[in-house]
Motif scaffolding. Sequence first.
Motif, PDB file in Angstrom:
ATOM      1  N   ALA A  14       0.814  -1.217   0.000  1.00  0.00           N
ATOM      2  CA  ALA A  14       0.000   0.000   0.000  1.00  0.00           C
ATOM      3  C   ALA A  14       0.849   1.270   0.000  1.00  0.00           C
ATOM      4  N   GLY A  15       2.157   1.129   0.145  1.00  0.00           N
ATOM      5  CA  GLY A  15       3.043   2.284   0.143  1.00  0.00           C
ATOM      6  C   GLY A  15       2.931   3.135   1.391  1.00  0.00           C
ATOM      7  N   ILE A  16       2.623   2.489   2.511  1.00  0.00           N
ATOM      8  CA  ILE A  16       2.477   3.213   3.777  1.00  0.00           C
ATOM      9  C   ILE A  16       3.739   3.019   4.617  1.00  0.00           C
ATOM     10  N   ASP A  17       4.362   4.117   5.012  1.00  0.00           N
ATOM     11  CA  ASP A  17       5.529   4.044   5.900  1.00  0.00           C
ATOM     12  C   ASP A  17       5.504   5.231   6.851  1.00  0.00           C
ATOM     13  N   GLU A  18       6.619   5.436   7.543  1.00  0.00           N
ATOM     14  CA  GLU A  18       6.655   6.479   8.569  1.00  0.00           C
ATOM     15  C   GLU A  18       6.529   7.885   7.981  1.00  0.00           C
ATOM     16  N   ASP A  19       6.738   8.030   6.675  1.00  0.00           N
ATOM     17  CA  ASP A  19       6.679   9.344   6.054  1.00  0.00           C
ATOM     18  C   ASP A  19       5.341   9.622   5.359  1.00  0.00           C
ATOM     19  N   THR A  20       4.427   8.664   5.401  1.00  0.00           N
ATOM     20  CA  THR A  20       3.133   8.861   4.734  1.00  0.00           C
ATOM     21  C   THR A  20       2.316   9.892   5.498  1.00  0.00           C
ATOM     22  N   ASP A  21       1.942  10.944   4.802  1.00  0.00           N
ATOM     23  CA  ASP A  21       1.260  12.074   5.449  1.00  0.00           C
ATOM     24  C   ASP A  21      -0.260  11.946   5.264  1.00  0.00           C
ATOM     25  N   ILE A  22      -0.865  11.042   6.032  1.00  0.00           N
ATOM     26  CA  ILE A  22      -2.315  10.848   5.997  1.00  0.00           C
ATOM     27  C   ILE A  22      -2.799  10.734   7.436  1.00  0.00           C
ATOM     28  N   ASP A  23      -3.822  11.495   7.798  1.00  0.00           N
ATOM     29  CA  ASP A  23      -4.397  11.377   9.133  1.00  0.00           C
ATOM     30  C   ASP A  23      -4.934   9.973   9.339  1.00  0.00           C
ATOM     31  N   GLY A  24      -4.690   9.419  10.533  1.00  0.00           N
ATOM     32  CA  GLY A  24      -5.252   8.120  10.875  1.00  0.00           C
ATOM     33  C   GLY A  24      -4.272   6.966  10.787  1.00  0.00           C
ATOM     34  N   ILE A  25      -3.034   7.207  10.312  1.00  0.00           N
ATOM     35  CA  ILE A  25      -2.014   6.155  10.310  1.00  0.00           C
ATOM     36  C   ILE A  25      -1.333   6.191  11.677  1.00  0.00           C
ATOM     37  N   VAL A  26      -1.578   5.161  12.484  1.00  0.00           N
ATOM     38  CA  VAL A  26      -1.073   5.137  13.852  1.00  0.00           C
ATOM     39  C   VAL A  26       0.402   4.750  13.844  1.00  0.00           C
ATOM     40  N   LEU A  27       1.222   5.517  14.585  1.00  0.00           N
ATOM     41  CA  LEU A  27       2.657   5.256  14.686  1.00  0.00           C
ATOM     42  C   LEU A  27       3.013   4.817  16.094  1.00  0.00           C
ATOM     43  N   ASP A  28       4.065   3.993  16.213  1.00  0.00           N
ATOM     44  CA  ASP A  28       4.513   3.571  17.536  1.00  0.00           C
ATOM     45  C   ASP A  28       5.495   4.593  18.108  1.00  0.00           C
ATOM     46  N   GLU A  29       6.076   4.252  19.244  1.00  0.00           N
ATOM     47  CA  GLU A  29       6.954   5.206  19.921  1.00  0.00           C
ATOM     48  C   GLU A  29       8.228   5.504  19.137  1.00  0.00           C
ATOM     49  N   THR A  30       8.562   4.659  18.166  1.00  0.00           N
ATOM     50  CA  THR A  30       9.754   4.899  17.335  1.00  0.00           C
ATOM     51  C   THR A  30       9.404   5.604  16.032  1.00  0.00           C
ATOM     52  N   GLY A  31       8.108   5.893  15.835  1.00  0.00           N
ATOM     53  CA  GLY A  31       7.693   6.580  14.617  1.00  0.00           C
ATOM     54  C   GLY A  31       7.334   5.664  13.466  1.00  0.00           C
ATOM     55  N   GLN A  32       7.242   4.353  13.709  1.00  0.00           N
ATOM     56  CA  GLN A  32       6.911   3.391  12.659  1.00  0.00           C
ATOM     57  C   GLN A  32       5.416   3.047  12.702  1.00  0.00           C
ATOM     58  N   PRO A  33       4.806   2.785  11.541  1.00  0.00           N
ATOM     59  CA  PRO A  33       3.388   2.400  11.530  1.00  0.00           C
ATOM     60  C   PRO A  33       3.142   1.115  12.319  1.00  0.00           C
ATOM     61  N   THR A  34       2.127   1.129  13.159  1.00  0.00           N
ATOM     62  CA  THR A  34       1.771  -0.068  13.932  1.00  0.00           C
ATOM     63  C   THR A  34       0.938  -1.053  13.113  1.00  0.00           C
ATOM     64  N   GLY A  35       0.432  -0.583  11.965  1.00  0.00           N
ATOM     65  CA  GLY A  35      -0.473  -1.402  11.165  1.00  0.00           C
ATOM     66  C   GLY A  35      -1.932  -1.077  11.411  1.00  0.00           C
ATOM     67  N   GLU A  36      -2.217  -0.184  12.390  1.00  0.00           N
ATOM     68  CA  GLU A  36      -3.597   0.238  12.624  1.00  0.00           C
ATOM     69  C   GLU A  36      -3.875   1.486  11.798  1.00  0.00           C
ATOM     70  N   LEU A  37      -4.935   1.429  11.001  1.00  0.00           N
ATOM     71  CA  LEU A  37      -5.327   2.514  10.119  1.00  0.00           C
ATOM     72  C   LEU A  37      -6.721   2.973  10.525  1.00  0.00           C
ATOM     73  N   GLN A  38      -6.835   4.252  10.852  1.00  0.00           N
ATOM     74  CA  GLN A  38      -8.086   4.793  11.372  1.00  0.00           C
ATOM     75  C   GLN A  38      -8.778   5.656  10.316  1.00  0.00           C
ATOM     76  N   GLU A  39     -10.002   5.271   9.980  1.00  0.00           N
ATOM     77  CA  GLU A  39     -10.876   5.991   9.056  1.00  0.00           C
ATOM     78  C   GLU A  39     -10.431   5.821   7.595  1.00  0.00           C
ATOM     79  N   PHE A  40     -11.296   6.328   6.717  1.00  0.00           N
ATOM     80  CA  PHE A  40     -11.252   5.930   5.310  1.00  0.00           C
ATOM     81  C   PHE A  40     -10.035   6.468   4.568  1.00  0.00           C
ATOM     82  N   ALA A  41      -9.572   7.655   4.906  1.00  0.00           N
ATOM     83  CA  ALA A  41      -8.402   8.191   4.225  1.00  0.00           C
ATOM     84  C   ALA A  41      -7.182   7.308   4.468  1.00  0.00           C
ATOM     85  N   ALA A  42      -6.990   6.875   5.702  1.00  0.00           N
ATOM     86  CA  ALA A  42      -5.845   6.021   6.029  1.00  0.00           C
ATOM     87  C   ALA A  42      -5.985   4.633   5.413  1.00  0.00           C
TER      88      ALA A  42
END
Length: 553
Positions: free
Chosen positions: A177-205
């Motif tokens: 899906a091309g989602i990483d720590e630099d993806t600028d979309i509201d709703g992409i949950v990041l962990d304490e190190t700034g990496q995506p946790t895999g949880e995507l909130q709402e339709f844009a994410a």
Amino acid sequence: MSSARTARQAATTVFVARRILTMNPAQPRATHVAVRDGRILAVGNAEDVQQWGDCAIDETLRDKVLMPGLVEGHCHLMEGAMWDAAYVGYYDRRGPDGTLWRGLTSMQSVLDRLREAERRMDDDGAPLLAWGFDPILFGTQRLTVRELDSVSATRPIAVLHASVHLMNVNSAMLRLAGIDEDTDIDGIVLDETGQPTGELQEFAAMFPVYQVIGGKLSIAASEKPDAIWNFGRVAQLAGVTTATDLVNDLSPLGNETLRTVTGDPDYPVRIVPALAPQRSPSAGPEALRAAMSANTDKLRFGPVKFIVDGSIQGFTARVKWPGYFGGQPNGLWLIAPEQLAAVLAPFHEAGLQLHIHTNGDEATEVTLDALEKLLAATPRPDHRHTLQHCQMADAAQLRRIRALGLCVNFFSNHIYYWGDAHYTQTMGPDRANRMDAAGSALRLGIPFAFHSDAPITQLSPLFTAWCAVRRRTASGRLLGAEECVPVDDALRAITLGAAYTLKMDDVVGSIEVGKFADFAVLDEDPSECAPERLKDVRVWGTVLGGRVFQAPA
């Protein structure tokens, strides 16, 4: 498909029942109903209906109780499409074929079912898809990339939450899906190190994942004949004869597919699609009017659906002070508050009916402000704009709803499924006790209905009515006794009340002369059974336009 047969051929057929609950206050009870050309010709006793002359007497339902065909005013054809994916919900769920899938009450059991589904897959490159996941019911445990990678680190995985407002994916899906720590979309949950946790909130994410998996797990299912048929089976088993698809793209293929499927005499449900402009920005009032021009008795375009915020249990609903009980950040706006009136205006001004999703009380406040502005500029005496869910509306907001002439369709199932979580995790005791305030709406005279939002919860209006009558959580806690409603009012809410919110009370919702001959056929009288048993009243079958559909034994 459930077995179907036509009552004996004659100009008029009279159905005889042990009792008929009409939902018509002028004639609440009857024993006979005469049907001609798919519509109700007469209601009353044997002498009343025989005044119309020769008729065929149908004794099939003599020992049954009839009530108006149940009306599900907020659900989605998506219910019929989800069964191609693995069910990983917390509660038991029955599929279109009658199979009972047991609920999964631990994170380990969720992962085990995913592994089992992955082992059955033949195509090594196909994504593993699942639905119904409900993390709030597991306390502080969260599903992350790490757990899903333990199922497979190479096959892309997507798990849609029960609310359909969130999704979890594994690392393979993030890459696709091309989602990483630099993806600028509201709703992409990041962990304490700034990496995506895999949880995507709402339709844009979630949108980049939907681009990978195509139409699968999508709320739009009108282009899929099998999904529409599956939905019809689920609805008919629950006694439903009229149901919405409350998020519809209004695509040419979807419209034609719906016309074809609903045009089949064996299809047992009337479908009411609602245009969702947030999914189809190019489909404005003109496109909807064009679809409405080809409406049939079993396919009725007309409503328009907007979604203002997310889900309470997903912490994406917008709530007023003091915010979420556990201190989570406030939710997400799916339409910016300052843009809402302008977004709604073209449809209101075109004379169309709005159905607006507002879960949190802040979202309800913003929506009331927008509607107040629109109604002042363009008054419409019988608009029947309907707030969908409207779960956290407070007393002042309910008074505004009444003053503006709005309807409310409450998500009463939340009391059972998520009431305990709302009490302890999301809203806290005071606000949890006032959720889905149908008792207050009844006292204020607000027109209201109850709904399942299937596939979010099981499509079963009698269960939904039970939730509003009893207001018991899954643990048995009573939430807000003053908001309970009497059984008769709950039954009205899933028949004539729901029909009113769809502007269809002239043709469905009660057993009256001139309306469609649509009935729910029950083994017992829901108005006389103990209130705690309302959800257990067995649906024997349905009648649609005078045609009997018996549920499988």
